[in-house]
Design an enzyme around this catalytic site. Sequence first.
Site, PDB file in Angstrom:
ATOM      1  N   CYS A 130      26.128   7.033  12.036  1.00 29.00           N
ATOM      2  CA  CYS A 130      25.680   7.140  13.423  1.00 29.00           C
ATOM      3  C   CYS A 130      26.524   6.241  14.331  1.00 29.00           C
ATOM      4  O   CYS A 130      27.672   6.571  14.622  1.00 29.00           O
ATOM      5  CB  CYS A 130      24.191   6.831  13.521  1.00 29.00           C
ATOM      6  N   LYS A 190       0.834  -1.210   0.000  1.00 23.52           N
ATOM      7  CA  LYS A 190       0.000   0.000   0.000  1.00 23.52           C
ATOM      8  C   LYS A 190       0.864   1.253   0.000  1.00 23.52           C
ATOM      9  O   LYS A 190       0.535   2.250  -0.639  1.00 23.52           O
ATOM     10  CB  LYS A 190      -0.923   0.018   1.226  1.00 23.52           C
ATOM     11  N   LYS A 246     -11.683 -14.397  -5.640  1.00 23.36           N
ATOM     12  CA  LYS A 246     -12.505 -14.479  -4.428  1.00 23.36           C
ATOM     13  C   LYS A 246     -11.966 -13.628  -3.276  1.00 23.36           C
ATOM     14  O   LYS A 246     -12.748 -12.941  -2.594  1.00 23.36           O
ATOM     15  CB  LYS A 246     -12.647 -15.934  -3.975  1.00 23.36           C
ATOM     16  N   GLU A 257      21.202   9.052   4.834  1.00 24.38           N
ATOM     17  CA  GLU A 257      20.262   8.261   4.031  1.00 24.38           C
ATOM     18  C   GLU A 257      18.842   8.824   4.066  1.00 24.38           C
ATOM     19  O   GLU A 257      18.045   8.559   3.154  1.00 24.38           O
ATOM     20  CB  GLU A 257      20.249   6.801   4.496  1.00 24.38           C
ATOM     21  N   HIS A 305      22.492  10.828   9.831  1.00 26.85           N
ATOM     22  CA  HIS A 305      21.972   9.801   8.917  1.00 26.85           C
ATOM     23  C   HIS A 305      21.718  10.419   7.544  1.00 26.85           C
ATOM     24  O   HIS A 305      20.590  10.850   7.248  1.00 26.85           O
ATOM     25  CB  HIS A 305      20.661   9.222   9.457  1.00 26.85           C
TER      26      HIS A 305
END
EC number: 6.3.4.2
Length: 534
Positions: free
Chosen positions: A379, A16, A188, A505, A503
């Site tokens: 980190c 999702k 189904k 990223e 961080h």
Amino acid sequence: MKYIIVTGGVMSGLGKGITTASVGRNLKNKGYKVTAIKIDPYINIDAGTMSPYQHGEVYVLKDGGEVDLDLGNYERFLDTELTRDHNLTTGKIYQTVIDKERKGEYLGKTVQIIPHITNEIKDRIRRIAAKSGADVCLIEVGGTVGDIESMPFLEAVRQMYREESPENIALLHVTLVPIDSQGDQKTKPTQHSVKELRELGLTPHVIVSRCKKALMESTRSKIALFCDVPVEAVISAHDSADIYEVPLQLENEGLSNYLLKKLILKSTLEDTNWEEMVIRMNNCTGNVNVAIVGKYTHLEDSYISIVESLKHGAIEIGCKFEITWFDAESFDDDPSEVEKLNGFDGILVPGGFGERGTEGKMLAIKYARENNIPYLGLCLGMQLAVIEFARNVVGLDGANSSEFDENTPYPVIDLLPEQEDVVDMGATMRLGDYEATLKAGSLAESIYGASLITERHRHRYEVNPNYVDRIEEHGMIFSGKNKNRMEIAEVPSKDFYFASQFHPEFKSRPGRPSPPFKAFMGAMLKKSKEKKDQ
């Protein structure tokens, strides 16, 4: 404001989040400003205290919000910056309602799920959407239709559907179309999922069908018939080689045009940057091998932003890459296992918490340093690099972090001063955006092409300033600082040795990679070519 609600049925983990992000990307390509909200129906206030094994990576936003990893996908796909408010949890909603009750804001009324909880949910959604200044607000409802935890949120969505004009809201339902032993696509599960959604008062406008292979036309027609949607509203979301191909797949299925029609919007732009990026990705040549030595390697989602950042860097320089995961504890148990790192083009040690696996990570860092293998530490990966250097180069035998050994004779890593009186765990670390000033002529400055940068943080411990001079005398320099805080460590005598307290990223984007990851990828490619030329 236009709202697109994304729900899921049959089972969790269908994608999702990627579907939501992809829909948003395609609408952005059409010229619309898009924002996204993730609803997580757990009672935690946020994701900050959860183990990565529970929900994967804890993603950190610019304002310090510790949120579900789906918001990382939203930021990467939409190339936007969200806030902690964009992650709604049951805990946040109930906490707010209870606080209001204690203040007497409900004027003596009996506080109930309906209307008080549902009103708070709706108010939050509308307030966040309006504040963002977006044209379209995507709302992903976590979990699966039928989960008891999701009921108040789905009821709030039902009420919004009733209150908003029909052209201002669309409901998109993601389901699974499995394949039986004969190779037939089965509808189904989708039929029953839509039936359950309808029982809650919600009728989907679009059904996104997750399947291994493209939906057969007969399957598409059957879903349309039994779920009462037009055939063109049944979207085949079959498996893709890479998540960045999903927006193109959904666009080819006509999803964004169908949604524009439903919401009475017109395409004002045809941005092809995303498609061009995917073409570059698929045309990458060459190959580098990177070893990631971590603590949570049994679940790759624990490091999803790192993997995506490596991908961004690889696309930018035009190479492919392969990751080999190493559980740091395997090096703890048998130090000779570190020799398995021989032959890799780069070694990366990501962030983490706790003592488990730290000695193994330091063995990997030492191996990278002694063998001049490109090293990227993030980190905890920086803190351990400092400890390893202090022990094996500076000669501070027994050097450690006070997090792991309160009695260490050389606490080269120590608790942040402002953390000394902190008792609560949740949302109490040094979180979010902080600046760092880079040293002129350093690797850091060359990587960023700037003298002042802003990156996201998540830590309680830092390099102890009392040991900085002694460490620098032996060849490690701290090339990035926030006042008296060490933000970046590098060893100039090595080809590529870069470690950051922050961080990077979390700010990397497709087409706009994080500078340290791009540089790391470039260093690995150079290393790979040198080995081939030998």
